[in-house]
Design a protein around this motif. Structure first.
Motif, PDB file in Angstrom:
ATOM      1  N   ALA A  56       0.823  -1.215   0.000  1.00 32.20           N
ATOM      2  CA  ALA A  56       0.000   0.000   0.000  1.00 32.20           C
ATOM      3  C   ALA A  56       0.856   1.263   0.000  1.00 32.20           C
ATOM      4  O   ALA A  56       0.504   2.262  -0.643  1.00 32.20           O
ATOM      5  CB  ALA A  56      -0.939  -0.007   1.197  1.00 32.20           C
ATOM      6  N   TYR A  60      -1.489   2.701  -3.023  1.00 32.07           N
ATOM      7  CA  TYR A  60      -2.659   3.422  -2.524  1.00 32.07           C
ATOM      8  C   TYR A  60      -2.312   4.528  -1.527  1.00 32.07           C
ATOM      9  O   TYR A  60      -3.130   5.415  -1.281  1.00 32.07           O
ATOM     10  CB  TYR A  60      -3.655   2.444  -1.897  1.00 32.07           C
ATOM     11  CG  TYR A  60      -4.198   1.444  -2.888  1.00 32.07           C
ATOM     12  CD1 TYR A  60      -5.123   1.821  -3.860  1.00 32.07           C
ATOM     13  CD2 TYR A  60      -3.778   0.115  -2.872  1.00 32.07           C
ATOM     14  CE1 TYR A  60      -5.609   0.912  -4.779  1.00 32.07           C
ATOM     15  CE2 TYR A  60      -4.266  -0.809  -3.786  1.00 32.07           C
ATOM     16  CZ  TYR A  60      -5.178  -0.412  -4.730  1.00 32.07           C
ATOM     17  OH  TYR A  60      -5.658  -1.316  -5.644  1.00 32.07           O
ATOM     18  N   TYR A 382      -3.663  -5.960   2.277  1.00 26.77           N
ATOM     19  CA  TYR A 382      -4.790  -5.069   2.535  1.00 26.77           C
ATOM     20  C   TYR A 382      -5.699  -5.631   3.623  1.00 26.77           C
ATOM     21  O   TYR A 382      -5.512  -6.728   4.122  1.00 26.77           O
ATOM     22  CB  TYR A 382      -5.576  -4.846   1.234  1.00 26.77           C
ATOM     23  CG  TYR A 382      -4.695  -4.531   0.049  1.00 26.77           C
ATOM     24  CD1 TYR A 382      -3.854  -3.418   0.068  1.00 26.77           C
ATOM     25  CD2 TYR A 382      -4.666  -5.369  -1.058  1.00 26.77           C
ATOM     26  CE1 TYR A 382      -3.018  -3.134  -1.004  1.00 26.77           C
ATOM     27  CE2 TYR A 382      -3.839  -5.094  -2.135  1.00 26.77           C
ATOM     28  CZ  TYR A 382      -3.006  -3.986  -2.105  1.00 26.77           C
ATOM     29  OH  TYR A 382      -2.172  -3.707  -3.143  1.00 26.77           O
TER      30      TYR A 382
END
Length: 660
Positions: A56, A60, A382
């Motif tokens: 991540a 993201y 995640y």
């Protein structure tokens, strides 16, 4: 209204935002990491762009990469969803600098509420009720210990920048305070890069009640009633409902007014949540979440409003669509979070391929928000949430009934899940009565977290029928591949050696015409068009869900999940080596700390390696007193489940004698 929206998130929330945007005629742009190239949220958007590796922090959470992608895609606005960058004021600032609308509150509001300590100081000035405690800047251990004594034990230590239960410790006595403080600070620093804490009185049986607030750029602010989020495990929510059961109208109005006052005090814009803890008739400010919440669907179900639509319209400069007096409260809604995790292993996340993922059909009473489908992989990188089941009814009892039926209609195969736990919670008399507190799951662990036990004979018989039916469906019409036990001039017997990890359960199967004989019982099975099986045992029919994946049968029968393993004739012989001579990774994860060295003597229970996976920290301890022979991992290394991290030599006592 803007024409293009980039959704800087993944999974079910990205799919959910895309659904509303599409209905409003807004083009949606998805972003995805290397691990999510084929994810459902990528398929749900009009366009999708890669943004980096699976981790991540490299995708993201990469602000520069997301802003660059938004520019390339021509996005006029960015919706951050929840988690990741949703409460990061630097991201909101970056959007503003790039001339892109940020669908969320002003960065200043996020900064004001991002620190628990500063948020509580602001609430104190606004006369929002606070728990007794210390929320200041002084952080020396002796001073904090004095403050804890002033408040009175038990107290709770919380990370100032924390959330999700990380950096939180409950302390029952002054003697335990120093150890708990050190542990909380270490976890806070690891999780948030900030080891500051606050100290508050710990309520023995609090309820966790939050209020949905909304504000626009025209000075309007409203609340959309409250949600009860008291069903928690390890300080993380499992089920939420709206409205809060047993809350008086006076309490409801007082909480709503306090929440709106809190939002106005910080100059809030958009969707936010004011969280309270409540005990008896009192309620106290906990924190503010400056984003849309995971549990927002229950508010949508009781009000009839689409909160994502409200977010988009407010971000575009429109006023709130209704005044406070025009917001209805209709019926009751409950949300269950379906996670890929193993409750029997302290809720350890479970990763792997979803051999089967089935949810019930949506209806006026049942809504499913998910970002997964059969065949997808639950990644280590995640959050472990597979889906949210949201059920609505005219009464709480009706909503509970719909939830029970919806859970029974789910199947998760390939990874462990909390599906059965959710069913037990919904069926528990205390939950059915309403008004549980946050300690409910831990207090009722003996009932809620108990394993299924040995499979009864009926389940074993149905499992055998399912195996025969699934094998027949897999081999098709080729007679050379058939394993249906139909032979000429003889009646062979096949013994299915089921195991559940603790014991073996042999079941004999013979062919009897068009049916099978399971022991002394007669049964048959047929595949239904929806993939389920219709099974008859002694003439009594039932519908089950069954999946055979790599010799593991996952059977979903009458709301219960049974995972039974058959021997793999091609598998290598099991390693009989005693596991006490090594420390292995319980799940795939990232090694964040190694706190032991080779030739060091360790004691049973001593933390040796810290592993992080799916937002969970695992402190792996020595299984016995021993001497470390080899350390086979290092901080920053990704390890797989079962990988040896530390190997041990002789026991510590023997080493000492040898040294002497």
């Amino acid at each position: 209204m803007f024409r293009t929206l980039l959704i800087a998130n993944r999974g079910e929330i990205a799919c959910r935002i895309a659904r509303t945007a599409r209905r409003m005629g807004v083009e949606t742009i998805a972003v995805y990491s290397e691990a999510d190239a084929h994810a459902l949220h990528v398929q749900a958007a009009d366009r999708a762009y890669p943004i980096g590796p699976a981790a991540a922090r490299d995708s993201y959470l990469n602000i520069l990469r997301i802003i660059e992608t938004a520019r390339i895609a021509g996005a006029e606005a960015i919706h951050p969803g929840y988690g990741f960058l949703s409460e990061n004021p630097a991201f909101a600032d970056a959007c503003a600098e790039a001339g892109i609308i940020f669908v969320g509150p002003p960065a200043a509001a996020m900064r004001a509420m991002g620190s628990k300590a500063s948020a509580k100081a602001l609430m104190e000035r606004t006369d929002v009720p606070l728990l007794p405690g210390y929320h200041g800047e002084r952080q020396d251990p002796e001073f904090l210990a004095d403050q804890a004594a002033r408040v009175g034990f038990p107290v709770v230590i919380k990370a100032v920048a924390g959330g999700g239960g990380r950096g939180m410790r409950v302390v029952s006595s002054a003697a335990d305070f120093a150890t708990a403080l050190g542990s909380a600070r270490q976890e806070a620093a690891s999780s948030f890069g900030d080891d500051r804490v606050l100290v508050e009185r710990y309520l023995q049986r609090p309820r966790h009640i939050e209020v949905q607030v909304f504000a626009d750029t025209h000075g309007n602010a409203v609340h959309l009633f409250e949600r009860d989020c008291s069903a928690q495990r390890r300080h993380q929510k499992v089920l939420e409902e709206a409205p809060a059961p047993g809350l008086s109208e006076a309490q409801r109005q007082a909480m709503g007014a306090a929440a709106v006052a809190a939002a106005k005090a910080v100059g809030y814009v958009g969707a936010g949540t004011i969280e309270f803890v409540a005990e008896g008739n009192g309620f106290f400010f906990l924190e503010m979440n400056t984003r849309l919440q995971v549990e927002h669907p229950v508010t949508e179900m009781i009000t009839g409003f689409d909160l994502v639509e409200w977010q988009l319209r407010v971000a575009a400069g429109e006023p709130l669509p209704v005044a406070q007096s025009a917001i209805p409260l209709n019926g009751h809604a409950i949300e269950a979070r379906l996670y890929a995790e193993d409750p029997s292993r302290d809720f350890a996340p479970s990763v792997g391929r979803l051999a089967l993922f089935r949810t019930p059909p949506e209806s006026a009473s049942v809504r499913i928000d998910t970002g997964f489908a059969t065949g997808d992989t639950v990644s280590i990188h995640y959050d472990a949430m597979l889906a949210k089941l949201i059920c609505h009814g005219p009464t709480r009892d009706a909503a509970l009934h719909h939830m029970s039926q919806a859970l029974a209609g789910c199947t998760v195969a390939g990874v462990a899940s909390n599906l059965d736990l959710l069913g037990r919670i919904v069926a528990h008399p205390a939950f059915a009565a309403g008004g549980i507190d946050t300690g409910f799951i831990a207090r009722e662990a003996a009932t809620l977290l108990a394993g299924q036990g040995a499979p009864p004979s009926d389940v074993l018989a149905v499992a055998a029928l399912a195996v025969m039916c699934l094998e027949a469906r897999a081999t098709g019409d080729d007679p050379w591949d058939a394993r249906d036990l139909w032979w000429i001039n003889t009646t062979p017997v096949r013994v299915l050696e089921f195991t559940d990890g603790t014991a073996g359960y042999p079941v004999s199967v013979t062919r009897d015409g068009d049916a099978w004989r399971i022991g002394d019982r007669l049964g048959s099975a047929e595949a239904l068009p929806d993939g389920r099986l219709r099974v008859a045992l002694d003439g009594v029919w039932r519908t089950v869900s069954a999946t055979l994946d790599h010799h593991v049968l996952t059977l979903r029968d009458n709301g219960l999940t049974w995972r039974l393993t058959l021997p793999d004739p091609l598998a290598a012989a099991d390693d009989e080596e005693d596991a006490a001579d090594r420390l292995v990774a319980p799940i795939p994860g990232l090694v964040t700390q190694v706190v032991v060295a080779e030739n060091e003597a360790v004691t049973r229970g001593q933390v040796l390696v810290v592993l992080e996976a799916m937002k969970t920290v695992f402190r792996l301890t020595a299984p016995a007193d021993a001497v470390v022979a080899k350390v086979s991992c290092a901080p920053g290394e990704m390890v797989q489940e079962g990988q040896v991290l530390v190997a041990f030599g002789e026991e510590a006592g023997e080493a000492a004698e040898a040294g002497a």
